[in-house]
Design a protein around this motif. Sequence first.
Motif, PDB file in Angstrom:
ATOM      1  N   GLU A 145       0.716  -1.129   0.156  1.00  0.00           N
ATOM      2  CA  GLU A 145      -0.029  -0.047  -0.060  1.00  0.00           C
ATOM      3  C   GLU A 145       0.892   1.304  -0.006  1.00  0.00           C
ATOM      4  OE1 GLU A 145      -3.166   0.179   3.138  1.00  0.00           O
ATOM      5  OE2 GLU A 145      -3.688  -1.835   2.603  1.00  0.00           O
ATOM      6  N   ILE A 146       2.051   1.095   0.348  1.00  0.00           N
ATOM      7  CA  ILE A 146       3.154   2.380   0.587  1.00  0.00           C
ATOM      8  C   ILE A 146       3.525   2.608  -0.716  1.00  0.00           C
ATOM      9  CG2 ILE A 146       5.193   3.053   1.635  1.00  0.00           C
ATOM     10  CD1 ILE A 146       4.185   1.732   3.971  1.00  0.00           C
ATOM     11  N   ILE A 147       3.958   1.429  -1.454  1.00  0.00           N
ATOM     12  CA  ILE A 147       4.962   1.652  -2.838  1.00  0.00           C
ATOM     13  C   ILE A 147       4.158   2.425  -3.847  1.00  0.00           C
ATOM     14  CG2 ILE A 147       5.511   0.238  -4.722  1.00  0.00           C
ATOM     15  CD1 ILE A 147       6.426  -1.739  -2.862  1.00  0.00           C
ATOM     16  N   PRO A 148       2.866   2.290  -4.213  1.00  0.00           N
ATOM     17  CA  PRO A 148       2.422   3.344  -5.144  1.00  0.00           C
ATOM     18  C   PRO A 148       2.485   4.802  -4.617  1.00  0.00           C
ATOM     19  CG  PRO A 148       0.894   1.688  -4.954  1.00  0.00           C
ATOM     20  CD  PRO A 148       1.815   1.470  -3.854  1.00  0.00           C
ATOM     21  N   TRP A 149       2.322   5.196  -3.360  1.00  0.00           N
ATOM     22  CA  TRP A 149       2.558   6.461  -3.079  1.00  0.00           C
ATOM     23  C   TRP A 149       3.813   6.913  -2.993  1.00  0.00           C
ATOM     24  CZ3 TRP A 149      -1.335   9.727  -3.039  1.00  0.00           C
ATOM     25  CH2 TRP A 149      -2.784   9.045  -2.772  1.00  0.00           C
ATOM     26  N   ALA A 150       4.800   5.995  -2.687  1.00  0.00           N
ATOM     27  CA  ALA A 150       6.339   6.236  -2.771  1.00  0.00           C
ATOM     28  C   ALA A 150       6.676   6.530  -4.131  1.00  0.00           C
ATOM     29  CB  ALA A 150       7.145   5.162  -2.195  1.00  0.00           C
ATOM     30  N   VAL A 151       6.140   5.885  -5.215  1.00  0.00           N
ATOM     31  CA  VAL A 151       6.630   6.160  -6.678  1.00  0.00           C
ATOM     32  C   VAL A 151       5.903   7.355  -7.021  1.00  0.00           C
ATOM     33  CG1 VAL A 151       6.182   5.220  -8.808  1.00  0.00           C
ATOM     34  CG2 VAL A 151       6.735   3.641  -7.118  1.00  0.00           C
ATOM     35  N   PHE A 152       4.842   7.563  -6.819  1.00  0.00           N
ATOM     36  CA  PHE A 152       4.070   8.981  -7.089  1.00  0.00           C
ATOM     37  C   PHE A 152       4.906  10.169  -6.485  1.00  0.00           C
ATOM     38  CE2 PHE A 152       1.229  12.347  -5.743  1.00  0.00           C
ATOM     39  CZ  PHE A 152       0.849  12.700  -6.910  1.00  0.00           C
ATOM     40  N   VAL A 153       5.438  10.068  -5.154  1.00  0.00           N
ATOM     41  CA  VAL A 153       6.090  11.255  -4.713  1.00  0.00           C
ATOM     42  C   VAL A 153       7.293  11.472  -5.320  1.00  0.00           C
ATOM     43  CG1 VAL A 153       7.308  11.882  -2.370  1.00  0.00           C
ATOM     44  CG2 VAL A 153       4.915  11.082  -2.446  1.00  0.00           C
ATOM     45  N   GLY A 154       7.982  10.214  -5.692  1.00  0.00           N
ATOM     46  CA  GLY A 154       9.383  10.116  -6.161  1.00  0.00           C
ATOM     47  C   GLY A 154       9.164  10.965  -7.824  1.00  0.00           C
ATOM     48  N   ILE A 155       8.116  10.641  -8.551  1.00  0.00           N
ATOM     49  CA  ILE A 155       7.984  11.181  -9.844  1.00  0.00           C
ATOM     50  C   ILE A 155       7.723  12.704  -9.642  1.00  0.00           C
ATOM     51  CG2 ILE A 155       6.565  11.368 -11.743  1.00  0.00           C
ATOM     52  CD1 ILE A 155       6.237   8.383 -11.684  1.00  0.00           C
ATOM     53  N   LEU A 156       6.813  13.155  -8.847  1.00  0.00           N
ATOM     54  CA  LEU A 156       6.662  14.460  -8.307  1.00  0.00           C
ATOM     55  C   LEU A 156       7.842  15.290  -7.988  1.00  0.00           C
ATOM     56  CD1 LEU A 156       4.150  16.454  -8.360  1.00  0.00           C
ATOM     57  CD2 LEU A 156       3.821  15.822  -5.960  1.00  0.00           C
ATOM     58  N   ALA A 157       8.648  14.538  -7.226  1.00  0.00           N
ATOM     59  CA  ALA A 157       9.757  15.184  -6.793  1.00  0.00           C
ATOM     60  C   ALA A 157      10.890  15.525  -8.026  1.00  0.00           C
ATOM     61  CB  ALA A 157      10.540  14.332  -5.788  1.00  0.00           C
ATOM     62  N   PHE A 158      10.945  14.553  -8.793  1.00  0.00           N
ATOM     63  CA  PHE A 158      11.711  14.906 -10.232  1.00  0.00           C
ATOM     64  C   PHE A 158      11.213  15.760 -10.949  1.00  0.00           C
ATOM     65  CE2 PHE A 158      13.550  10.315  -9.221  1.00  0.00           C
ATOM     66  CZ  PHE A 158      14.929  10.916  -8.991  1.00  0.00           C
ATOM     67  N   VAL A 159       9.775  15.911 -11.062  1.00  0.00           N
ATOM     68  CA  VAL A 159       9.395  17.055 -11.984  1.00  0.00           C
ATOM     69  C   VAL A 159       9.406  18.451 -11.127  1.00  0.00           C
ATOM     70  CG1 VAL A 159       7.219  17.955 -12.729  1.00  0.00           C
ATOM     71  CG2 VAL A 159       7.534  15.597 -13.101  1.00  0.00           C
ATOM     72  N   VAL A 160       9.522  18.610 -10.001  1.00  0.00           N
ATOM     73  CA  VAL A 160       9.797  19.871  -9.312  1.00  0.00           C
ATOM     74  C   VAL A 160      11.275  20.301  -9.374  1.00  0.00           C
ATOM     75  CG1 VAL A 160       9.963  20.884  -6.965  1.00  0.00           C
ATOM     76  CG2 VAL A 160       7.689  19.618  -7.670  1.00  0.00           C
ATOM     77  N   LEU A 161      11.951  18.978  -9.306  1.00  0.00           N
ATOM     78  CA  LEU A 161      13.657  19.242  -9.423  1.00  0.00           C
ATOM     79  C   LEU A 161      13.970  19.865 -10.784  1.00  0.00           C
ATOM     80  CD1 LEU A 161      16.397  19.028  -7.999  1.00  0.00           C
ATOM     81  CD2 LEU A 161      16.560  16.761  -8.813  1.00  0.00           C
ATOM     82  N   TYR A 162      13.084  19.141 -11.724  1.00  0.00           N
ATOM     83  CA  TYR A 162      13.561  19.707 -13.224  1.00  0.00           C
ATOM     84  C   TYR A 162      13.251  21.028 -13.376  1.00  0.00           C
ATOM     85  CZ  TYR A 162      12.836  20.757 -18.074  1.00  0.00           C
ATOM     86  OH  TYR A 162      12.864  21.250 -19.156  1.00  0.00           O
ATOM     87  N   PHE A 163      11.935  21.317 -13.116  1.00  0.00           N
ATOM     88  CA  PHE A 163      11.491  22.874 -13.049  1.00  0.00           C
ATOM     89  C   PHE A 163      12.545  23.869 -12.309  1.00  0.00           C
ATOM     90  CE2 PHE A 163       7.487  21.049 -14.688  1.00  0.00           C
ATOM     91  CZ  PHE A 163       7.478  21.860 -15.735  1.00  0.00           C
ATOM     92  N   VAL A 164      12.801  23.428 -11.241  1.00  0.00           N
ATOM     93  CA  VAL A 164      13.706  24.471 -10.315  1.00  0.00           C
ATOM     94  C   VAL A 164      15.092  24.577 -11.085  1.00  0.00           C
ATOM     95  CG1 VAL A 164      14.671  24.815  -8.076  1.00  0.00           C
ATOM     96  CG2 VAL A 164      12.300  24.021  -8.444  1.00  0.00           C
ATOM     97  N   SER A 165      15.601  23.416 -11.500  1.00  0.00           N
ATOM     98  CA  SER A 165      16.956  23.360 -11.801  1.00  0.00           C
ATOM     99  C   SER A 165      17.194  23.502 -13.236  1.00  0.00           C
ATOM    100  CB  SER A 165      17.512  21.789 -11.696  1.00  0.00           C
ATOM    101  OG  SER A 165      16.839  20.858 -12.179  1.00  0.00           O
ATOM    102  N   THR A 166      16.379  23.063 -14.382  1.00  0.00           N
ATOM    103  CA  THR A 166      16.791  23.248 -15.641  1.00  0.00           C
ATOM    104  C   THR A 166      15.965  23.640 -16.497  1.00  0.00           C
ATOM    105  OG1 THR A 166      16.019  21.022 -16.151  1.00  0.00           O
ATOM    106  CG2 THR A 166      18.462  21.192 -15.469  1.00  0.00           C
ATOM    107  N   GLU A 167      14.611  24.171 -16.227  1.00  0.00           N
ATOM    108  CA  GLU A 167      13.548  24.857 -16.985  1.00  0.00           C
ATOM    109  C   GLU A 167      14.196  26.027 -17.467  1.00  0.00           C
ATOM    110  OE1 GLU A 167      10.403  25.454 -19.395  1.00  0.00           O
ATOM    111  OE2 GLU A 167      11.050  23.725 -18.704  1.00  0.00           O
ATOM    112  N   GLU A 168      14.999  26.516 -18.410  1.00  0.00           N
ATOM    113  CA  GLU A 168      15.565  27.663 -18.911  1.00  0.00           C
ATOM    114  C   GLU A 168      16.361  27.244 -20.223  1.00  0.00           C
ATOM    115  OE1 GLU A 168      18.791  30.894 -17.084  1.00  0.00           O
ATOM    116  OE2 GLU A 168      18.611  28.944 -16.192  1.00  0.00           O
ATOM    117  N   GLY A 169      16.055  28.023 -21.245  1.00  0.00           N
ATOM    118  CA  GLY A 169      16.948  28.090 -22.215  1.00  0.00           C
ATOM    119  C   GLY A 169      16.658  26.977 -23.177  1.00  0.00           C
ATOM    120  N   ALA A 170      17.793  26.351 -23.632  1.00  0.00           N
ATOM    121  CA  ALA A 170      17.555  25.254 -24.615  1.00  0.00           C
ATOM    122  C   ALA A 170      16.738  24.077 -24.102  1.00  0.00           C
ATOM    123  CB  ALA A 170      18.917  24.740 -25.314  1.00  0.00           C
ATOM    124  N   THR A 171      16.936  23.714 -22.919  1.00  0.00           N
ATOM    125  CA  THR A 171      15.920  22.682 -22.401  1.00  0.00           C
ATOM    126  C   THR A 171      14.602  22.902 -22.063  1.00  0.00           C
ATOM    127  OG1 THR A 171      16.815  23.064 -20.057  1.00  0.00           O
ATOM    128  CG2 THR A 171      18.245  21.511 -21.745  1.00  0.00           C
TER     129      THR A 171
END
Length: 70
Positions: free
Chosen positions: A20-46
């Motif tokens: 019951e924990i694994i689906p929530w952990a995967v969802f939070v992990g994907i959400l964290a990577f999306v937030v990290l992308y927008f904070v770190s590399t959403e700029e310019g050519a990418t």
Amino acid sequence: MTHASAAVDQPIPVQIPLREIIPWAVFVGILAFVVLYFVSTEEGATALFSGGYVHEFVHDGRHLLAFPCH
């Protein structure tokens, strides 16, 4: 003087199955990577979005997390 003590029931911890924990952990992990992308590399050519709206929205967070942007 006598002390009257009432019996206090101790709470029983609830056990959550791992399946019951694994689906929530995967969802939070994907959400964290999306937030990290927008904070770190959403700029310019990418950039996924045109314009600088995302960059300006996360600009202070980018500097707070020590990502260079200019």
